[in-house]
Design a protein around this motif. Structure first.
Motif, PDB file in Angstrom:
ATOM      1  N   LYS A  32       3.051   8.303  -3.806  1.00 34.37           N
ATOM      2  CA  LYS A  32       3.053   8.137  -2.350  1.00 34.37           C
ATOM      3  C   LYS A  32       2.530   9.392  -1.659  1.00 34.37           C
ATOM      4  O   LYS A  32       1.872   9.303  -0.607  1.00 34.37           O
ATOM      5  CB  LYS A  32       4.468   7.833  -1.860  1.00 34.37           C
ATOM      6  CG  LYS A  32       4.956   6.435  -2.214  1.00 34.37           C
ATOM      7  CD  LYS A  32       6.361   6.209  -1.665  1.00 34.37           C
ATOM      8  CE  LYS A  32       6.852   4.811  -1.986  1.00 34.37           C
ATOM      9  NZ  LYS A  32       8.248   4.585  -1.474  1.00 34.37           N
ATOM     10  N   LEU A  79      -1.135   9.153  -1.544  1.00 32.53           N
ATOM     11  CA  LEU A  79      -1.558   8.175  -0.538  1.00 32.53           C
ATOM     12  C   LEU A  79      -1.410   8.740   0.869  1.00 32.53           C
ATOM     13  O   LEU A  79      -2.268   8.520   1.732  1.00 32.53           O
ATOM     14  CB  LEU A  79      -0.740   6.891  -0.685  1.00 32.53           C
ATOM     15  CG  LEU A  79      -1.087   6.004  -1.886  1.00 32.53           C
ATOM     16  CD1 LEU A  79      -0.036   4.919  -2.064  1.00 32.53           C
ATOM     17  CD2 LEU A  79      -2.467   5.383  -1.715  1.00 32.53           C
ATOM     18  N   ARG A  80      -0.302   9.468   1.107  1.00 33.39           N
ATOM     19  CA  ARG A  80      -0.100  10.067   2.428  1.00 33.39           C
ATOM     20  C   ARG A  80      -1.177  11.105   2.733  1.00 33.39           C
ATOM     21  O   ARG A  80      -1.677  11.185   3.857  1.00 33.39           O
ATOM     22  CB  ARG A  80       1.290  10.702   2.518  1.00 33.39           C
ATOM     23  CG  ARG A  80       2.421   9.713   2.715  1.00 33.39           C
ATOM     24  CD  ARG A  80       3.691  10.412   3.170  1.00 33.39           C
ATOM     25  NE  ARG A  80       4.155  11.362   2.161  1.00 33.39           N
ATOM     26  CZ  ARG A  80       5.024  11.063   1.211  1.00 33.39           C
ATOM     27  NH1 ARG A  80       5.526   9.845   1.127  1.00 33.39           N
ATOM     28  NH2 ARG A  80       5.396  11.977   0.333  1.00 33.39           N
ATOM     29  N   LEU A  82      -4.177  11.159   1.535  1.00 37.15           N
ATOM     30  CA  LEU A  82      -5.408  10.413   1.785  1.00 37.15           C
ATOM     31  C   LEU A  82      -5.413   9.807   3.177  1.00 37.15           C
ATOM     32  O   LEU A  82      -6.393   9.929   3.917  1.00 37.15           O
ATOM     33  CB  LEU A  82      -5.548   9.307   0.725  1.00 37.15           C
ATOM     34  CG  LEU A  82      -6.634   8.245   0.953  1.00 37.15           C
ATOM     35  CD1 LEU A  82      -8.011   8.873   0.996  1.00 37.15           C
ATOM     36  CD2 LEU A  82      -6.563   7.185  -0.139  1.00 37.15           C
ATOM     37  N   TRP A  83      -4.307   9.158   3.553  1.00 34.29           N
ATOM     38  CA  TRP A  83      -4.243   8.496   4.847  1.00 34.29           C
ATOM     39  C   TRP A  83      -4.277   9.509   5.991  1.00 34.29           C
ATOM     40  O   TRP A  83      -4.759   9.207   7.084  1.00 34.29           O
ATOM     41  CB  TRP A  83      -2.973   7.643   4.943  1.00 34.29           C
ATOM     42  CG  TRP A  83      -2.905   6.825   6.196  1.00 34.29           C
ATOM     43  CD1 TRP A  83      -2.107   7.016   7.278  1.00 34.29           C
ATOM     44  CD2 TRP A  83      -3.709   5.679   6.487  1.00 34.29           C
ATOM     45  NE1 TRP A  83      -2.342   6.074   8.233  1.00 34.29           N
ATOM     46  CE2 TRP A  83      -3.327   5.226   7.774  1.00 34.29           C
ATOM     47  CE3 TRP A  83      -4.696   4.989   5.801  1.00 34.29           C
ATOM     48  CZ2 TRP A  83      -3.912   4.115   8.377  1.00 34.29           C
ATOM     49  CZ3 TRP A  83      -5.280   3.886   6.395  1.00 34.29           C
ATOM     50  CH2 TRP A  83      -4.887   3.456   7.673  1.00 34.29           C
ATOM     51  N   GLN A 101      -8.966  11.818   7.958  1.00 31.37           N
ATOM     52  CA  GLN A 101      -9.954  10.859   8.447  1.00 31.37           C
ATOM     53  C   GLN A 101     -11.177  10.832   7.542  1.00 31.37           C
ATOM     54  O   GLN A 101     -11.750   9.766   7.259  1.00 31.37           O
ATOM     55  CB  GLN A 101     -10.374  11.217   9.872  1.00 31.37           C
ATOM     56  CG  GLN A 101     -11.387  10.232  10.464  1.00 31.37           C
ATOM     57  CD  GLN A 101     -11.796  10.622  11.882  1.00 31.37           C
ATOM     58  OE1 GLN A 101     -11.559  11.749  12.308  1.00 31.37           O
ATOM     59  NE2 GLN A 101     -12.412   9.703  12.597  1.00 31.37           N
ATOM     60  N   ARG A 152     -10.450   8.800   4.475  1.00 35.15           N
ATOM     61  CA  ARG A 152     -10.387   7.370   4.804  1.00 35.15           C
ATOM     62  C   ARG A 152     -11.793   6.778   4.925  1.00 35.15           C
ATOM     63  O   ARG A 152     -12.055   5.662   4.480  1.00 35.15           O
ATOM     64  CB  ARG A 152      -9.609   7.152   6.103  1.00 35.15           C
ATOM     65  CG  ARG A 152      -8.127   7.478   6.010  1.00 35.15           C
ATOM     66  CD  ARG A 152      -7.335   6.794   7.125  1.00 35.15           C
ATOM     67  NE  ARG A 152      -7.864   7.093   8.440  1.00 35.15           N
ATOM     68  CZ  ARG A 152      -7.462   8.112   9.203  1.00 35.15           C
ATOM     69  NH1 ARG A 152      -6.535   8.953   8.736  1.00 35.15           N
ATOM     70  NH2 ARG A 152      -7.967   8.302  10.402  1.00 35.15           N
ATOM     71  N   TRP A 176     -13.554   3.747   2.662  1.00 34.92           N
ATOM     72  CA  TRP A 176     -14.167   2.557   3.257  1.00 34.92           C
ATOM     73  C   TRP A 176     -15.611   2.381   2.780  1.00 34.92           C
ATOM     74  O   TRP A 176     -16.022   1.270   2.404  1.00 34.92           O
ATOM     75  CB  TRP A 176     -14.117   2.657   4.768  1.00 34.92           C
ATOM     76  CG  TRP A 176     -14.823   1.553   5.498  1.00 34.92           C
ATOM     77  CD1 TRP A 176     -15.918   1.654   6.287  1.00 34.92           C
ATOM     78  CD2 TRP A 176     -14.468   0.159   5.493  1.00 34.92           C
ATOM     79  NE1 TRP A 176     -16.280   0.423   6.765  1.00 34.92           N
ATOM     80  CE2 TRP A 176     -15.408  -0.509   6.302  1.00 34.92           C
ATOM     81  CE3 TRP A 176     -13.456  -0.577   4.878  1.00 34.92           C
ATOM     82  CZ2 TRP A 176     -15.360  -1.891   6.511  1.00 34.92           C
ATOM     83  CZ3 TRP A 176     -13.414  -1.955   5.094  1.00 34.92           C
ATOM     84  CH2 TRP A 176     -14.347  -2.580   5.901  1.00 34.92           C
ATOM     85  N   ILE A 219      -7.928   2.641  -4.184  1.00 30.17           N
ATOM     86  CA  ILE A 219      -8.342   1.906  -2.987  1.00 30.17           C
ATOM     87  C   ILE A 219      -9.816   1.523  -3.070  1.00 30.17           C
ATOM     88  O   ILE A 219     -10.199   0.390  -2.747  1.00 30.17           O
ATOM     89  CB  ILE A 219      -8.062   2.754  -1.736  1.00 30.17           C
ATOM     90  CG1 ILE A 219      -6.550   2.911  -1.533  1.00 30.17           C
ATOM     91  CG2 ILE A 219      -8.700   2.130  -0.504  1.00 30.17           C
ATOM     92  CD1 ILE A 219      -6.165   3.866  -0.435  1.00 30.17           C
TER      93      ILE A 219
END
Length: 394
Positions: free
Chosen positions: A214, A217-218, A220-221, A224, A227, A231, A358
């Motif tokens: 986690k 993931l945090r 990464l999130w 910007q 992210r 995408w 992801i």
């Protein structure tokens, strides 16, 4: 613990340790290049179905989605050197099991799924460990150049691997090819054994794996930039996934060419990848990264993908997929160097695991949809549909 910059302050860019790593990587990637053609060739021999080829590709990508955040945690907290050695030895054993099972009459299609899943898990552990130790071996201002060398090795192997695979498939058959292929991974393990690597001394506690995943993931999130990278990777992978998952079916069933023509199409990825490895560093020094990335996405989607999808011939297939893959390889070189610059090395495995998980979401979808669409509407419409997704990443 010393920072990566302090660790490599007195080290030159090109040193014996790094050279040994590249030599082992060359043999390992050569084995991967052979495997890249041999696995779908084996699946086609057993079934002759594009849907099976697509589903095998989907299963091959599942580890990157389901397990990789936890793999990244292990890479951050365990000895990366030991991870690479053990994973390469296991890759050798897994591949050797295929001709053994065939010899005793126990090889079934279901085992191909297990093989592809296992090889993906082990390959990820090697690749992310490699990316994590590179910043401890070369100065930060040489990371782009170092990654270009690594990508050059990969592309040379991508060029030579399928050509060698075609020779071995024609001369010795699928099962002996896989057996010979297995020993390439042992060479990589042997080379890593003699490399001095800055190790992590943290203890691994199973109960903390989820929390550490986690954390990746945090991180990464919260960025910007990361992210956006995720995408763009999802959209690019969606288009490339359909091509790679059913390429052998397209070549053998639709274009009706042999392993030598098919290997040339696979080798074109290496040819254009070598060009990409050579020019990416100089282009990155002259162009702004944003402009360069935008141009590569446009060229890959408009020129490469559309050429491959719209002109059904093995030569245009080689040119199209070569341009397409070359652009993606250049993008990967730029993004890998950028990630190594902005992500702390102590958490790099967790962040890379989360990002890879992801980014690879679209691969299983592409594999399943690709196999289905080619059986239902034909290769041209199926490939054309997915080539547009590359342009969407703009």
């Amino acid at each position: 613990m010393l920072s990566p910059a302090e660790t490599v302050k007195a080290k030159s860019h090109w040193n014996p340790q790094f050279s040994l790593l590249l030599f082992g990587l060359l043999l390992s990637k050569l084995g991967t290049g052979i495997y890249m053609l041999s696995l779908p060739w084996l699946a086609y021999d057993l079934t002759g179905s594009s849907l099976i080829l697509g589903s095998v590709f989907a299963v091959e990508m599942l580890p990157y989605i389901l397990l990789m955040p936890f793999g990244g945690v292990l890479i951050d907290k365990m000895s990366r050197k030991k991870i690479m050695i053990v994973s390469d030895v296991l890759r050798c054993i897994v591949l050797l099991s295929v001709p053994v099972l065939f010899g005793v009459g126990l090889l079934e299609v279901g085992y191909i799924y297990l093989l592809s899943f296992s090889m993906s898990v082990l390959s990820f552990m090697v690749e992310v460990s490699l990316m994590a130790i590179v910043p401890t071996m070369v100065p930060f201002d040489h990371l782009t150049r170092a990654n270009s060398h690594i990508q050059m090795i990969e592309n040379i192997s991508t060029l030579a691997g399928p050509l060698l695979a075609a020779f071995l498939l024609g001369a010795y058959g699928t099962y002996m090819t896989l057996a010979l292929n297995a020993f390439a991974f042992l060479v990589m393990a042997f080379c890593v054994l003699f490399i001095n690597v800055q190790e992590n001394k943290q203890q691994v506690q199973l109960q903390s794996l989820i929390q550490d995943a986690k954390e990746g993931l945090r991180y990464l999130w919260g960025s910007q930039t990361l992210r956006i990278i995720a995408w763009v990777s999802i959209l690019c992978n969606l288009g490339m996934g359909i091509v790679l998952s059913t390429l052998v079916f397209y070549m053998r069933n639709i274009l009706q060419v042999d392993e030598h023509h098919t290997s040339f199409v696979y080798a074109s990825i290496g040819i254009f990848g070598i060009v990409a490895s050579v020019v990416t560093g100089p282009l990155a020094n002259r162009w702004k990264k944003g402009v360069l990335l935008y141009s590569l996405l446009f060229m890959g989607g408009l020129v490469g993908a559309v050429t491959f999808a719209m002109i059904p011939h093995w030569i245009t297939a080689a040119i199209g997929i070569g341009v397409w893959a070359g652009c993606i390889i250049s993008i990967n070189i730029l993004l890998n160097a950028y990630k190594q610059e902005i992500v702390e090395n102590t958490i790099f495995g967790r962040v890379e695991g989360a990002l890879t998980s992801i980014a690879y979401i679209s691969f299983p979808i592409a594999g399943l949809l690709g196999g289905y669409l080619i059986e239902q509407v034909g290769s041209r419409d199926g490939f054309g549909c997915f080539s547009r997704n590359h342009c969407l990443s703009l």
